[in-house]
Design a protein around this motif. Structure first.
Motif, short mmCIF file in Angstrom:
data_model
loop_
_atom_site.label_atom_id
_atom_site.label_comp_id
_atom_site.label_asym_id
_atom_site.label_seq_id
_atom_site.Cartn_x
_atom_site.Cartn_y
_atom_site.Cartn_z
N ASP A 133 9.10 -4.36 -5.43
CA ASP A 133 8.76 -5.30 -6.50
C ASP A 133 10.00 -6.10 -6.88
O ASP A 133 11.06 -5.51 -7.14
N THR B 92 6.00 -0.62 -14.04
CA THR B 92 4.59 -0.55 -14.40
C THR B 92 3.78 -0.08 -13.20
O THR B 92 4.29 0.03 -12.09
N GLU B 93 2.49 0.15 -13.43
CA GLU B 93 1.62 0.56 -12.32
C GLU B 93 1.54 -0.52 -11.25
O GLU B 93 1.58 -0.23 -10.05
N ASP B 94 1.46 -1.78 -11.65
CA ASP B 94 1.41 -2.87 -10.66
C ASP B 94 2.70 -2.93 -9.85
O ASP B 94 2.67 -3.19 -8.64
N LEU C 269 2.65 -0.19 -7.35
CA LEU C 269 1.75 -0.50 -6.23
C LEU C 269 2.41 -1.47 -5.26
O LEU C 269 2.16 -1.41 -4.05
N ASN C 270 3.28 -2.35 -5.75
CA ASN C 270 4.02 -3.25 -4.84
C ASN C 270 4.93 -2.45 -3.91
O ASN C 270 5.08 -2.80 -2.73
#
Length: 419
Positions: A259, A303-305, A308-309
């Motif tokens: 990310d 963060t969760e996003d 996930l990246n």
């Protein structure tokens, strides 16, 4: 002096421990624990290793060196099992320090932590004038030898304390590295692995160093590289990747996250897009190239996003050998002062990354069954392919190279027969 070494952490530590043992004079027994400080868990394991060494060799005295000893000297000196603490600056003079200490103690004794054995650190770690350029150590591990080409780091990743423990980046002279490689080949090494803290930061570029070694050492048939900073891979190294079969085609990259905002907060110098492009270029240049990577789960503010990246990066960079680290806040680092992710969340994200990485690795190994691969046998019937797939060939002798037909796989490795 009889010196037994216990090494933790990076291959540079293992290589340096070999030099310590080789240089040590004969005499009283010592155990040298070469410590690691990359995570809090590594420091804990160092303490465990010290206590285990004392239990197993109660008559020996214990000297602690390495990165954890450099960063927390008083804490290790306070351990009842420890007799001496020596910082990284003086690590490779430890054998001679031991000899001198024994002579002094016979004449009157010293305290467990002696400032004559380690100069104090400045606020930014080892001072450049104090930082000793190490001997290019060689560690003959079965038939593979790890040779140091560099130590220290000039970058300041916010999660890392190793630059404080190792000092600024210093490159070893080419002649010294060449001679170390030559010595290891004479000792029976079939493969040389270049190691260091940040080997892509060597003066003149890592590609040129590899070209000079391959051009100078006719006996060097297999050259492998330890962890690489993807943004520092130079054009000369890309040329070798594309056209030099003696350079082994597995490349382990220090990616850390997938990310962009987390990479910026880590103070990494590459973006997600740049990491993916480097991998695409490597794989376009070398069809059999494989990719490994270091990834940190649960970095502060993640963060969760964002997590996930990083998870998606496994696919985007075709990673088949992932080293997953749950974030560990090291003292006196900027990341330790950032808003922390809850421990249970960090643990869960690390587990998810490991599970996904294991599934990708399993698919990769499955895809190799039925193929014929070049192999180096490193142990008793076990070794690795050039692309670093673990392979077992029953009855194969250590040190043999050749091609093997892969007939099956078990959970941990491929099974093959000589082709």
């Amino acid at each position: 002096m009889s010196v037994h070494t216990v090494s933790l952490g990076c291959r540079l530590n293992f290589a340096e421990s070999e030099t310590i043992a080789r240089l040590a004079p004969q005499g009283e027994d010592w155990v040298v624990v070469n410590s690691c400080a990359v995570t809090n868990e590594a420091v804990r394991q160092t303490r465990q290793a010290i206590r285990r060494a004392h239990r197993e060799r109660p008559e020996a005295r214990i000297l602690v060196t390495g990165c954890a000893a450099e960063l927390e000297p008083e804490a290790f000196a306070a351990m009842p099992e420890v007799d001496r603490v020596v910082g990284n600056r003086d690590k490779l003079t430890a054998p001679f320090v031991l000899s001198e200490v024994e002579g002094r103690e016979k004449g009157g004794g010293q305290t467990p932590f002696d400032s004559t054995l380690r100069a104090p650190l400045g606020t930014n770690g080892l001072r450049a004038a104090d930082a000793m350029t190490p001997v290019p150590a060689g560690l003959l591990h079965k038939v593979k030898s790890f040779v140091a080409v560099q130590t220290g780091c000039d970058h300041r990743c916010t999660f890392c304390s190793i630059w404080q423990a190792r000092g600024e980046s210093r490159t070893l002279p080419f002649e010294a590295v060449r001679d170390a490689c030559h010595r290891e080949l004479d000792r029976g090494a079939k493969e040389i692995v270049l190691t260091g803290v940040d080997i892509t930061d060597v003066e003149g570029g890592l590609g040129l160093l590899c070209q000079r070694l391959l051009g100078t050492l006719s006996g060097l048939k297999r050259l492998r590289l330890s962890s690489l900073d993807s943004i520092e891979i130079d054009e000369a190294l890309f040329e070798l990747i594309a056209g030099e079969p003696r350079l082994m085609p597995h490349f382990h990259l220090s990616l850390q996250a997938g990310d962009d905002l987390i990479l910026k907060r880590m103070k990494r110098r590459h973006s997600r897009t740049e990491a993916v492009r480097v991998v695409e270029r490597i794989k376009a240049a070398r069809a059999d190239a494989t990719i490994g990577a270091d990834l940190i789960a649960g970095f502060p503010t993640e963060t969760e996003d964002m997590a996930l990246n990083s998870l998606k990066l496994l696919d985007d960079c075709d990673i088949v050998a992932a080293h997953i680290f749950p974030f560990s806040a090291r003292p006196s680092t900027p990341a330790a002062r950032m808003p922390q992710v809850e421990g249970a969340v960090v643990k869960a994200r690390a587990a998810r990354l490991r599970e996904a990485a294991a599934a990708r690795r399993s698919l990769w190994l499955d895809g190799l069954v039925g193929l014929t691969l070049p192999v180096l046998i490193e142990g008793d019937g076990t070794g690795h392919s050039d692309s670093f797939a673990p392979i077992a060939i029953p009855g194969a002798k250590r040190g043999r190279t050749g091609t093997a037909r892969i007939t099956a796989r078990d959970p941990a490795q491929l099974i093959g027969v000589w082709a």
